[in-house]
Design an enzyme around this catalytic site. Structure first.
Site, PDB file in Angstrom:
ATOM      1  N   THR A   3       0.822  -1.225   0.000  1.00 41.51           N
ATOM      2  CA  THR A   3       0.000   0.000   0.000  1.00 41.51           C
ATOM      3  C   THR A   3       0.853   1.270   0.000  1.00 41.51           C
ATOM      4  O   THR A   3       1.874   1.347   0.674  1.00 41.51           O
ATOM      5  CB  THR A   3      -0.934  -0.008   1.229  1.00 41.51           C
ATOM      6  OG1 THR A   3      -1.685  -1.220   1.204  1.00 41.51           O
ATOM      7  CG2 THR A   3      -1.877   1.178   1.231  1.00 41.51           C
ATOM      8  N   GLU A  34      -6.151  -6.252   3.717  1.00 36.44           N
ATOM      9  CA  GLU A  34      -6.044  -7.382   2.771  1.00 36.44           C
ATOM     10  C   GLU A  34      -7.213  -7.420   1.790  1.00 36.44           C
ATOM     11  O   GLU A  34      -7.770  -8.473   1.497  1.00 36.44           O
ATOM     12  CB  GLU A  34      -5.874  -8.702   3.525  1.00 36.44           C
ATOM     13  CG  GLU A  34      -4.510  -8.742   4.167  1.00 36.44           C
ATOM     14  CD  GLU A  34      -4.131 -10.088   4.718  1.00 36.44           C
ATOM     15  OE1 GLU A  34      -4.318 -11.079   4.014  1.00 36.44           O
ATOM     16  OE2 GLU A  34      -3.635 -10.114   5.846  1.00 36.44           O
ATOM     17  N   HIS A  38     -25.229  -6.902  27.017  1.00 34.08           N
ATOM     18  CA  HIS A  38     -24.620  -6.430  28.269  1.00 34.08           C
ATOM     19  C   HIS A  38     -25.246  -5.132  28.759  1.00 34.08           C
ATOM     20  O   HIS A  38     -25.026  -4.733  29.915  1.00 34.08           O
ATOM     21  CB  HIS A  38     -23.112  -6.200  28.086  1.00 34.08           C
ATOM     22  CG  HIS A  38     -22.314  -7.456  28.052  1.00 34.08           C
ATOM     23  ND1 HIS A  38     -22.263  -8.267  26.948  1.00 34.08           N
ATOM     24  CD2 HIS A  38     -21.536  -8.051  28.991  1.00 34.08           C
ATOM     25  CE1 HIS A  38     -21.478  -9.304  27.200  1.00 34.08           C
ATOM     26  NE2 HIS A  38     -21.027  -9.198  28.438  1.00 34.08           N
ATOM     27  N   GLY A  39     -25.967  -4.437  27.872  1.00 34.71           N
ATOM     28  CA  GLY A  39     -26.560  -3.167  28.286  1.00 34.71           C
ATOM     29  C   GLY A  39     -25.537  -2.058  28.220  1.00 34.71           C
ATOM     30  O   GLY A  39     -24.333  -2.292  28.030  1.00 34.71           O
ATOM     31  N   GLY A  40     -26.040  -0.849  28.379  1.00 39.79           N
ATOM     32  CA  GLY A  40     -25.228   0.356  28.171  1.00 39.79           C
ATOM     33  C   GLY A  40     -23.878   0.343  28.839  1.00 39.79           C
ATOM     34  O   GLY A  40     -22.852   0.122  28.194  1.00 39.79           O
ATOM     35  N   ARG A  81     -26.772 -12.208  34.882  1.00 44.17           N
ATOM     36  CA  ARG A  81     -27.429 -10.938  35.193  1.00 44.17           C
ATOM     37  C   ARG A  81     -28.940 -11.121  35.339  1.00 44.17           C
ATOM     38  O   ARG A  81     -29.561 -11.805  34.513  1.00 44.17           O
ATOM     39  CB  ARG A  81     -27.132  -9.946  34.052  1.00 44.17           C
ATOM     40  CG  ARG A  81     -27.892  -8.660  34.104  1.00 44.17           C
ATOM     41  CD  ARG A  81     -27.288  -7.700  35.083  1.00 44.17           C
ATOM     42  NE  ARG A  81     -27.919  -6.382  34.991  1.00 44.17           N
ATOM     43  CZ  ARG A  81     -27.692  -5.405  35.833  1.00 44.17           C
ATOM     44  NH1 ARG A  81     -26.830  -5.574  36.842  1.00 44.17           N
ATOM     45  NH2 ARG A  81     -28.298  -4.244  35.707  1.00 44.17           N
ATOM     46  N   SER A 127      -6.512  -0.223  -2.690  1.00 39.33           N
ATOM     47  CA  SER A 127      -7.224  -1.235  -3.501  1.00 39.33           C
ATOM     48  C   SER A 127      -6.623  -1.309  -4.899  1.00 39.33           C
ATOM     49  O   SER A 127      -6.521  -2.393  -5.495  1.00 39.33           O
ATOM     50  CB  SER A 127      -8.710  -0.857  -3.642  1.00 39.33           C
ATOM     51  OG  SER A 127      -9.277  -0.597  -2.394  1.00 39.33           O
TER      52      SER A 127
HETATM   53  C1  LIG Z   1      -4.469  -1.686  10.340  1.00 34.97           C
HETATM   54  C2  LIG Z   1      -4.058  -1.779   8.918  1.00 34.97           C
HETATM   55  C3  LIG Z   1      -2.983  -2.592   8.570  1.00 34.97           C
HETATM   56  C4  LIG Z   1      -2.576  -2.665   7.221  1.00 34.97           C
HETATM   57  N1  LIG Z   1      -1.487  -3.445   6.924  1.00 34.97           N
HETATM   58  C5  LIG Z   1      -1.007  -3.442   5.639  1.00 34.97           C
HETATM   59  C6  LIG Z   1       0.194  -4.149   5.313  1.00 34.97           C
HETATM   60  O1  LIG Z   1       0.799  -4.828   6.156  1.00 34.97           O
HETATM   61  N2  LIG Z   1       0.670  -4.062   4.039  1.00 34.97           N
HETATM   62  C7  LIG Z   1       0.038  -3.347   3.066  1.00 34.97           C
HETATM   63  O2  LIG Z   1       0.532  -3.299   1.938  1.00 34.97           O
HETATM   64  N3  LIG Z   1      -1.123  -2.660   3.345  1.00 34.97           N
HETATM   65  C8  LIG Z   1      -1.650  -2.698   4.608  1.00 34.97           C
HETATM   66  N4  LIG Z   1      -2.811  -2.010   4.911  1.00 34.97           N
HETATM   67  C9  LIG Z   1      -3.481  -1.260   3.869  1.00 34.97           C
HETATM   68  C10 LIG Z   1      -4.761  -1.926   3.410  1.00 34.97           C
HETATM   69  O3  LIG Z   1      -4.479  -3.093   2.671  1.00 34.97           O
HETATM   70  C11 LIG Z   1      -5.544  -0.860   2.570  1.00 34.97           C
HETATM   71  O4  LIG Z   1      -5.992   0.113   3.497  1.00 34.97           O
HETATM   72  C12 LIG Z   1      -6.712  -1.500   1.851  1.00 34.97           C
HETATM   73  O5  LIG Z   1      -6.241  -2.284   0.784  1.00 34.97           O
HETATM   74  C13 LIG Z   1      -7.666  -0.432   1.280  1.00 34.97           C
HETATM   75  O6  LIG Z   1      -6.958   0.533   0.570  1.00 34.97           O
HETATM   76  P1  LIG Z   1      -7.208   2.092   0.857  1.00 34.97           P
HETATM   77  O7  LIG Z   1      -7.213   2.266   2.328  1.00 34.97           O
HETATM   78  O8  LIG Z   1      -6.235   2.865   0.054  1.00 34.97           O
HETATM   79  O9  LIG Z   1      -8.687   2.367   0.361  1.00 34.97           O
HETATM   80  P2  LIG Z   1      -9.114   2.759  -1.119  1.00 34.97           P
HETATM   81  O10 LIG Z   1      -8.509   1.831  -2.095  1.00 34.97           O
HETATM   82  O11 LIG Z   1      -8.876   4.221  -1.313  1.00 34.97           O
HETATM   83  O12 LIG Z   1     -10.669   2.469  -1.043  1.00 34.97           O
HETATM   84  C14 LIG Z   1     -11.567   3.331  -0.331  1.00 34.97           C
HETATM   85  C15 LIG Z   1     -12.967   2.741  -0.427  1.00 34.97           C
HETATM   86  O13 LIG Z   1     -13.362   2.654  -1.807  1.00 34.97           O
HETATM   87  C16 LIG Z   1     -13.725   1.322  -2.115  1.00 34.97           C
HETATM   88  N5  LIG Z   1     -13.267   0.991  -3.465  1.00 34.97           N
HETATM   89  C17 LIG Z   1     -12.022   1.203  -4.002  1.00 34.97           C
HETATM   90  N6  LIG Z   1     -11.987   0.756  -5.260  1.00 34.97           N
HETATM   91  C18 LIG Z   1     -13.218   0.234  -5.523  1.00 34.97           C
HETATM   92  C19 LIG Z   1     -13.809  -0.402  -6.672  1.00 34.97           C
HETATM   93  N7  LIG Z   1     -13.122  -0.625  -7.799  1.00 34.97           N
HETATM   94  N8  LIG Z   1     -15.103  -0.808  -6.577  1.00 34.97           N
HETATM   95  C20 LIG Z   1     -15.815  -0.608  -5.451  1.00 34.97           C
HETATM   96  N9  LIG Z   1     -15.309  -0.013  -4.338  1.00 34.97           N
HETATM   97  C21 LIG Z   1     -14.035   0.401  -4.382  1.00 34.97           C
HETATM   98  C22 LIG Z   1     -13.035   0.434  -1.078  1.00 34.97           C
HETATM   99  O14 LIG Z   1     -13.776  -0.765  -0.854  1.00 34.97           O
HETATM  100  C23 LIG Z   1     -13.062   1.324   0.137  1.00 34.97           C
HETATM  101  O15 LIG Z   1     -14.299   1.166   0.799  1.00 34.97           O
HETATM  102  C24 LIG Z   1      -3.275  -1.956   6.235  1.00 34.97           C
HETATM  103  C25 LIG Z   1      -4.378  -1.158   6.587  1.00 34.97           C
HETATM  104  C26 LIG Z   1      -4.780  -1.085   7.905  1.00 34.97           C
HETATM  105  C27 LIG Z   1      -5.976  -0.230   8.246  1.00 34.97           C
END
Ligand SMILES: Cc1cc2nc3c(=O)[nH]c(=O)nc-3n(C[C@H](O)[C@H](O)[C@H](O)COP(=O)(O)OP(=O)(O)OC[C@H]3O[C@@H](n4cnc5c(N)ncnc54)[C@H](O)[C@@H]3O)c2cc1C
Length: 335
Positions: free
Chosen positions: A57, A302, A276-278, A205, A63
């Site tokens: 990322t 992922e 569990h309630g509020g 409870r 994505s």
């Molecule tokens: C706690 C944490 C740990 C992570 N660890 C890693 C790691 O170890 N290595 C790594 O490489 N990454 C890691 N990530 C990154 C993670 O894989 C990305 O956050 C994830 O792939 C989503 O990408 P983005 O946040 O850029 O969202 P975006 O790609 O910007 O997407 C934003 C929204 O738009 C939607 N969207 C995007 N494209 C489409 C489409 N074509 N059709 C429909 N909906 C769409 C998505 O579903 C999402 O709801 C981590 C993230 C978190 C939060």
């Protein structure tokens, strides 16, 4: 999967540390040379001797994996990597990082082509910096941190390349097809823990002189949680079973398991808090609200759940095409 489920039932961040090791080891086992496997897998497999991370990322692209901008340029028998990765789990504790970088420009009809995977050793590699630690919405705080990783003229030998030049996108997708079942198992474990806590509380409870469990509304809620848990567990185990059997269908079942389980788990945890309630439901001491914070993240990493829906549908079409049930023309126009 059962291990991931049980770890998450008690301590979700431990499962994330383990799962992140899988994100390093899986592409290596699937596509790496024997030499690389012998060098990097055993210290991780022995448990705690070494940790892996997976750096895909970037600020531009989560994505949209094909859009990554980190570059690797070949110089002799070495590659020079420049770029910036974000949200990289375990980057603080990792010894080895599986890094994906563009090695050639995307082609108009094959945008995915031209990404390559490399193993970078963290210790003592000039130009490799671990940057900001991103504070998450409270969830998964027990040891697994999402970090920024900066590559400033980082050199790696060609021997550390995993798979063929330009095929990194396929390597990543084959990896996520498998590891996302583990994310579904994380959510399953959290939901199981929330259900158990709600069930036990309903037997302790009393309200209006009766146990909570004697109220029909509470019984309905617990029965619904059980049905959702069992459906989710079936999907997770089915995906794992199909993968073990080497069956093509595992890819779409894995995506179904990922989005269904993570979303239903959030609902189960929320219902368990209601039982569990509020006050008791939301205070830290009860140990249940943390699952709501933890489980939300499983819907994103992922492969965010919208992407899982796309992958599930497209993989189904591809599988039916390979079986001759859907024509190649129709399948190609959809996928
Ligand atoms: C706690 C944490 C740990 C992570 N660890 C890693 C790691 O170890 N290595 C790594 O490489 N990454 C890691 N990530 C990154 C993670 O894989 C990305 O956050 C994830 O792939 C989503 O990408 P983005 O946040 O850029 O969202 P975006 O790609 O910007 O997407 C934003 C929204 O738009 C939607 N969207 C995007 N494209 C489409 C489409 N074509 N059709 C429909 N909906 C769409 C998505 O579903 C999402 O709801 C981590 C993230 C978190 C939060």
């Amino acid at each position: 999967m059962i291990l991931m489920e049980e770890l998450s039932r008690v301590a979700p961040p431990l499962a994330v540390i383990r799962g992140t090791n899988d994100l390093f080891v899986t592409p290596l086992l699937l596509f790496g040379s024997d030499e690389l496997k012998r060098k990097y897998v055993p210290p991780i497999a022995r448990g705690g001797e070494a940790f892996g991370a997976h750096a895909m990322t970037e600020p531009c692209c989560g994505s949209d994996v094909a859009g990554i901008q980190t570059r690797a340029v070949k110089k002799g028998d070495r590659w020079v990597i420049n770029g910036r990765k974000i949200f990289i789990s375990n980057a603080d504790i990792a010894d080895y990082i599986m890094v994906f970088a563009r090695t050639s420009e995307p082609q108009p009809n094959r945008r995915w082509f031209g990404i390559t995977a490399f193993i970078v050793e963290k210790g003592g590699t000039p130009g490799l910096k671990i940057g900001a630690k991103f504070e998450k919405r409270g969830g998964l705080r027990g040891g697994s941190h999402a970090m920024e990783v900066i590559f400033d003229d980082v050199e790696v030998p060609d021997a550390n390349r995993v798979g063929e030049v330009g095929m990194g996108f396929i390597i990543a997708m084959e990896t996520y097809d498998r590891t996302r079942v583990g994310v579904a198992a994380q959510a399953l474990g959290m939901a199981q823990a929330a259900f158990e806590k709600a069930f036990q509380y309903s037997l302790q409870r009393t309200a209006f002189g009766q146990y909570l469990a004697s109220f029909e509304a509470i019984q309905f809620s617990l029965a619904e949680m059980m049905a959702e848990l069992m459906t989710a567990r079936y999907l997770v185990y089915l995906a794992a079973y199909l993968a073990d059997q080497g069956r093509e269908e595992f890819k779409y079942v894995a995506s179904l398991a990922k989005f269904y389980t993570t979303e239903v788990a959030e609902k189960i945890v929320s219902k368990a808090i209601d039982v569990h309630g509020g006050g008791v439901g939301v205070i830290h001491e009860t140990g249940i609200e943390r699952f709501l914070r933890d489980v939300k993240i499983t819907e994103i990493y992922e492969g965010a759940n919208n992407i899982q829906r796309l992958v599930a549908f497209r993989q189904l079409v591809r599988t039916l095409m390979k079986k001759g049930i859907v024509s190649q023309d129709i399948a190609r126009s959809i996928t």
